[in-house]
Structure formats: structure tokens, C-alpha cells
Design an enzyme around this catalytic site. Sequence first.
Site, PDB file in Angstrom:
ATOM      1  N   GLY A  75      -4.208   0.921  13.922  1.00 23.39           N
ATOM      2  CA  GLY A  75      -4.442   0.775  12.422  1.00 23.39           C
ATOM      3  C   GLY A  75      -4.691   1.964  11.648  1.00 23.39           C
ATOM      4  N   LYS A 115       0.874  -1.102  -0.023  1.00 17.97           N
ATOM      5  CA  LYS A 115      -0.036  -0.004  -0.041  1.00 17.97           C
ATOM      6  C   LYS A 115       0.991   1.139   0.100  1.00 17.97           C
ATOM      7  CE  LYS A 115      -2.351  -1.335   3.657  1.00 17.97           C
ATOM      8  NZ  LYS A 115      -1.888  -2.946   3.744  1.00 17.97           N
ATOM      9  N   CYS A 134     -11.550   0.997  17.082  1.00 15.01           N
ATOM     10  CA  CYS A 134     -10.334   0.198  16.906  1.00 15.01           C
ATOM     11  C   CYS A 134      -9.514  -0.006  18.063  1.00 15.01           C
ATOM     12  CB  CYS A 134      -9.808   0.568  15.662  1.00 15.01           C
ATOM     13  SG  CYS A 134      -9.119   2.300  15.672  1.00 15.01           S
ATOM     14  N   MET A 135      -9.235   1.080  18.866  1.00 16.89           N
ATOM     15  CA  MET A 135      -8.401   1.278  19.888  1.00 16.89           C
ATOM     16  C   MET A 135      -8.692   1.614  21.067  1.00 16.89           C
ATOM     17  SD  MET A 135      -7.172   4.523  20.405  1.00 16.89           S
ATOM     18  CE  MET A 135      -8.555   5.520  20.041  1.00 16.89           C
ATOM     19  N   MET A 180      -6.381  -5.416  16.720  1.00 19.01           N
ATOM     20  CA  MET A 180      -7.706  -5.492  16.917  1.00 19.01           C
ATOM     21  C   MET A 180      -8.509  -6.649  17.556  1.00 19.01           C
ATOM     22  SD  MET A 180      -8.795  -2.674  15.517  1.00 19.01           S
ATOM     23  CE  MET A 180      -7.052  -2.060  16.149  1.00 19.01           C
TER      24      MET A 180
END
Length: 798
Positions: free
Chosen positions: A382, A86, A170-171, A345
Site C-alpha cells: 500500500g 490520486k 500493513c505488510m 491487507m
Amino acid sequence: MSVDRRSFLKMTAMATAAATLTHTGTSVRDAHGEVPLPSDGVKWDKAPCRFCGTGCHVQVGVKEGRVVSIAGDRLAEVNKGLLCVKGYHVGLILYGKDRLTTPLLRRGDKFDPISWDEAIQIIAERVQKGSSGFAMYGSGQWTIPEGYAANKLMKGGLGNNHVDPNARLCMASAVTGFLSTYGVDEPAGCYDDLDKCDVVILWGNNPAEMHPVLFSRVIDRRSRGENVRIIDIGTRRTRSTDFADDYLEMRPHGDLAIANGIAHLLVKESGYDKQFVTDFCNFRADSEPAELLGKETSFADYQKQIEEYTPQRVEELSGVPADKIRMLADLFKNPSLKITSLWCMGMNQHTRGTAINSLVHGIHLLSGHFGKPGDAPTSLTGQPSACGTVREVGTLAHTLPGGRLIAKDAHRAETEKFWNVPNGRINPKPGYHTVLMWEKFSTPAEKGGDIHTIWVQVTNPGQTLPNLPKLFNHRSAGDKFLIVSDVYPTATTAAADLILPSALWVEKNGMFGNSERRTQQWFRMVMPPGQARDDCWQTIAVARRLWELGHPGMRDKDGRFLFHTVDENGNEVPIWQWEHYYDVNVDKRLFEEYRLFTTMKHKNLAPYDEYVKARGLRWPVVQQQDGSWRETRFRFAEFDDPFVEKGRRIQFYHSVTNDDKALVWFRPYEPPPEVPDNEYPLWLCTGRVLEHWHTGTMTMRVPQLHRAMPQAYVEVHPEDAARLGIGNGSSVIVESRRGQITLRAWIQGRGAPPKGVIFVPFFDERLLVNLVTLDAHDPFSKQPDYKKCAVRLRKAPV
């Protein structure tokens, strides 16, 4: 397996990755460094990658107003010149054919172009409808100045705390885990631990695909002959498993039992570090009613509580063989080893996410595997600035900048002082967390749905929220209004009432904060297309329109505009006017104001100009006697942390118990909130893939990445597939109690779920797996569980 770092990245990036956006020509020096890069009229400058929380640095090559080249930054400590698939393609995210370029207003079933002036007026009028019902929903992709501006507008201007980020999804459990253990958020160690550890334990994460540049640091050490043991604890085999020495397949929620089982053996067999525990630890347990900081307990009580977690009992609960639990405990008993735990996650998207986070911290504390290079419990993020913008700037509904809490009177007073707003401006009541915010928005006002407008920036909740039929359904809830600032059409813009075109990545100035506390800076390098504009400008322009309409919250105590900005001569600059926004560096102005907040929790930041010169600096950053600024790699450790008192060795100076000691928690095993039964006999786990990032809004528009992974799929175990008459490529229906989707089956593909488990990635907006997931969430962090729910699978009708 002996694979060097570059070979590993080549494998994970596929053969085509490194060729993208490559430009050759005469060699020149790169920006702010000494490494030669191609020229031929290409101008180079530094920036952090736009994707994950690793924070790799890239060199961006620009020619004739367009990004034409991307190179890994060889002067960056994070990635040392390497990128993942990416990252090598990141420049192409700017050039999808369907970029949003003008404000759009929904009229019936279609969108009509409108002017920016009209769009700003509409937003201001929605605020005027009732400030308390207006919410903002951002993300860990907000830059630090963008998040700071949104936070100040909402909490310091509107007196409304309904601002929350997608990072809640997510966190958030990592945050509550750190806070409940050390009294302050974010990892004590850094990526250097990966260069020093003897053992890496993966707690339900897949860094070979999700954080490949970091994982390559370990693989590279093996290629040099170093012995690094990798232990993969998970619910399905992944590419990380291929590199692991040990794979421990657990049942969902089995990690709670495993962590308690390790602690049981450490204590039962006197394998814990008695001196470390005596000097640096206290003990804690859950309270009634449940509160984040629980209740004080003793070591004797802790012994009794973990007594039941024998290896045999843990095997019954987790599915991991008893001898493997003993193996893990034996590793932690060994003081000569250096052990790094990594998670993402798998531990965070968990209805007991706070519990498992604190338990893993506790294992490291009990065993003394803490505070030395290579010995660290480390969460990974993430998003590129989930740490810098969400956790540090405080864009959560219950927080204020610099680790402050809305519920604390003194913290509100300090914030009001820094913002120069009247006493009492900040509402003492925390706002709605993400799940509750969207539930209120999707509920009619007469039934308690008191959020009438949400402004979304830099995220795509129409694809990422759990249980979409329940939480993303405002169209049936009456007078609701959805505003979306984004760069491309998404599942969220499709449901919007007003769409605002935004600048992306190097089309604007920016700052991020990555997973190792590293704050990074970059400058605008190319212009955004059409009428697309910076999200930070959009926020400030709305604030100014509210000022013009007489909203009292847009003035500070001295009657000045909330975002009052002056030039070097002291003259006010109308930064709310787009043509003047870049007359000054608004990022620098906001960052220098934000810096005032960072010293309370020892998250000290250097002046903005220091970040211009650096490839990021890890906080706390403190000024030396010679005037230079020094970053900190290892917090709480005397050898590196400037705030640890001399002779203390380890000092947890923000401890919950105010005695410089961390907390070792007991948290019991609990089953998941939904488990398979006769009607829904399979487990569903969701996640990401190597080629795409989050909802694919950017990566699905990169041709090379789209071709490599064109659509979502469902991984199925061969025995489950045979029983259901499913073959590779079969069209199948995945159904839960909430909804269903139809996908193609992939059997014995990249990942390998065990019998009774299926896996679906969430990157494909055409195949919304969150129509199926449940919205059950952790009681403290309010983070939903995307990793486990009950589903059934059947062949789709032909």
C-alpha cells in the site's frame, strides 16, 4: 463486462480527474525519453507517484519554481502513461494552505516557533537522556536513503534497535509468509503476470479501487477479446466484485479454511503437480512452541492434516458453498491455465496473516502454478517504498539491511564491517515491534514503560495505530516526549512535543522500491516551503550534534563521523549543515553504501546512475559482459533469473531447508480473536477508498479529492439498517469494547457489506475508526488485525 483500460480508469477516477494540473503549449521531449510533452516554459522530469506501492511513473512539469503539470509517463512499464485519480492530482499535495514551515515546540497548550538549531539540540538531549529509551518510528514512505540513514543512526550509532515502520501494520505478514516459504522475502513474479494470466484470484483485496492502474491491465485485456476470469474472495462486495466472474463471500478468517480446502482436493483427487512437488517442495507444520520456521513434516503427514478440510467442512467454516471450493480446486488442477493470486491487507491485517500467506503460496506450489509468466502468488503493498525501504533496507526492529537479521551473529558482524563500526556496536537483542513500542511509550516508566522518546517520520500513528486509547496515550504516562517530522498538521502532530517541518516528494531527491521489486529514482525539482527540510538531513543533523556532544556511537572505527561524506576531490562535505546538504548527492552516497548489503540474498542493485537513466529496475540487477545492467522479471526461474543454475528449471536458492526447495505448509483454521456476540453483534471491517490515501494527510488537502469524498462513513446492510431504524445519512454510533465514533450511514453505496457486517474507511482524521479497532496481532509478524472486530451500532441522539 467489456471495458477498456482507459475507460475503466476514467470510471474509477471520476470525470474530473484527468483535467487537474493540465498545461498545454508547444511540444517538447520529456526527460530521459522520447515522448512529447507540453512546453511554454515548463521543465519536465520523471518521478514515481507519491502514493501507493504500484509505483506508477509520472512526468512532473515545473514552471517558476512550482509544479504546474502532471502527466502519466508513457515510457514507464508499470503504468504506460496512465494514472489513477490520486496520481493525476499528485502535484497538488505540495500546496495545501497549512503546510508546516518552521520547527514548533510545545509550551503548555500551545506551540512556539523555534530555530532548527534549537530543535536539533532538543532531540540530541533526549537521546542523551538514555539511548536505550529513544525510538524512531518511520514508514514505507521513507525514501531508501532516508530509511537507511535512520537504520544506521539507530542500530549502528546508538546500538539500539528500537526502530520500526508503520509497514508493520500493513505488510509484515507478507514478509513472514515469503520468508517461511522460500527463505527470502518479496514476490518471485512481477506485474507482467497480469498480462499473461488466465485467472486472477483476489484474496480479500479490492484492486479496482486500491490498485486501479494494475487492475486496468486485466480489464484492458478483456476489451481486446481475451478471456480473463476474475474471482473475488471477500467479506463484502466492492467495485472489484463488479468486474468479477465469481464472487465468493466468506466469513472473517474463512480464507484459512478455503486455502486448506483447495489443498485437500488437490491431494485427495491427485490433482497436484507430482513432479513439481517432488523436485521443488518440502513440507512444514507449526511447532511447539510456535516458531516462524516451524518443524519438518512429510507429505504423508500433510495428507492427514488436510483430510478434514472437505468442501462441506470448508463451507461450514467459511460460508463459501462447497461447489465453489471445488471450482477453485478444479482451476488449480488444470495445468493449461495460468493463475495469478493477488492479495493485500485482507490477508496481511489478520491475526493468522503469516498462516494464510503461506497457505496461498502452498496452493501454487502444490499445483505447479509457479515460475511461469502468469502463474504467480503475488502480494501488493500500500505504500510507495514498503518494499524498497522497509523490507530491503531492513528498517524493522529485528532486521538489518539486505535481508539480514539482528539475532544472527554473522549478520551483525557483516553489517558492522560495512558500516566500519566497532565489533559489538549492534545490539544483539531485537527492538520493539510497532504495537509493543507504542504500548511501552504509553506506559509510565515505573510500570515498565521504558521508551521515553519516539521520533516519528513520514507517518501518522495518531490515526493509524489500532486501539488508539491504549497505544496512543503518552500524555498520561509521565516524562514522555513525542517528536514528529511531517508536512501538514495531523492527529500525531496535535499530540507532539516537537514538530519538524519536512520536505515532500519532489521537494527533495529520492528513491523508492515498489511491489514488483522495482527500484526508482528522482531528483529534487522544487524547493520546500519556508524552513521545511529533508527527513534524511534531519537524521544526519541529529547524528552530528550527538558527535559534537561526544556520543561515542557517532564515530566509526577510524574516528570519522558515522555519515562521513566527501566530494570528488576527497574533501569532507559538512552535509549536517543545511546550506551544504545539496553540495553533493547524499542520496547517491548513501545508496552506494547500501548496495554493498544487497548481494547476500541476491537482491543485487545497479549503481545509482543506472536508475537515473531508467524508469526503475527490478532486482536482482546484474551486470552483463558488455557492461550493461539487466533486471530480473521472474525470480527462481531458469529462463530469467541469472542466479538459477543451468538445467535446474526452478531453484529456490535461499530455501529454509538448504536444498533449494520451497516449503508447503499446513496451518489449521482458527477463529478470529474477537467475534460478535449478543452485546456486540456486528463485524467491523476497515479499509481505504479510491479518492484518499491512508490517513488523508495529503489527499484531503487536494480540493478535487476532498469534494469527491469529503468525510468517512459507515456502510450498513439494508436489513440491519431497517432493524435499527437507520436511513441513508443517519448519524450513528459505532461502538466496541475499546471506544466509539459517530458517523453517517451509507446504505447500498459504493460497497455492499453482507448482513451483520459494517465497513468504515480510516482516511478521516476527524472520525478516528481506530478508537474502535483491537490490537490483537499475528504471533510471527506482529501485524495487527484491522479487518475484524465486534461492534454494535445505534442511532446517535438528535
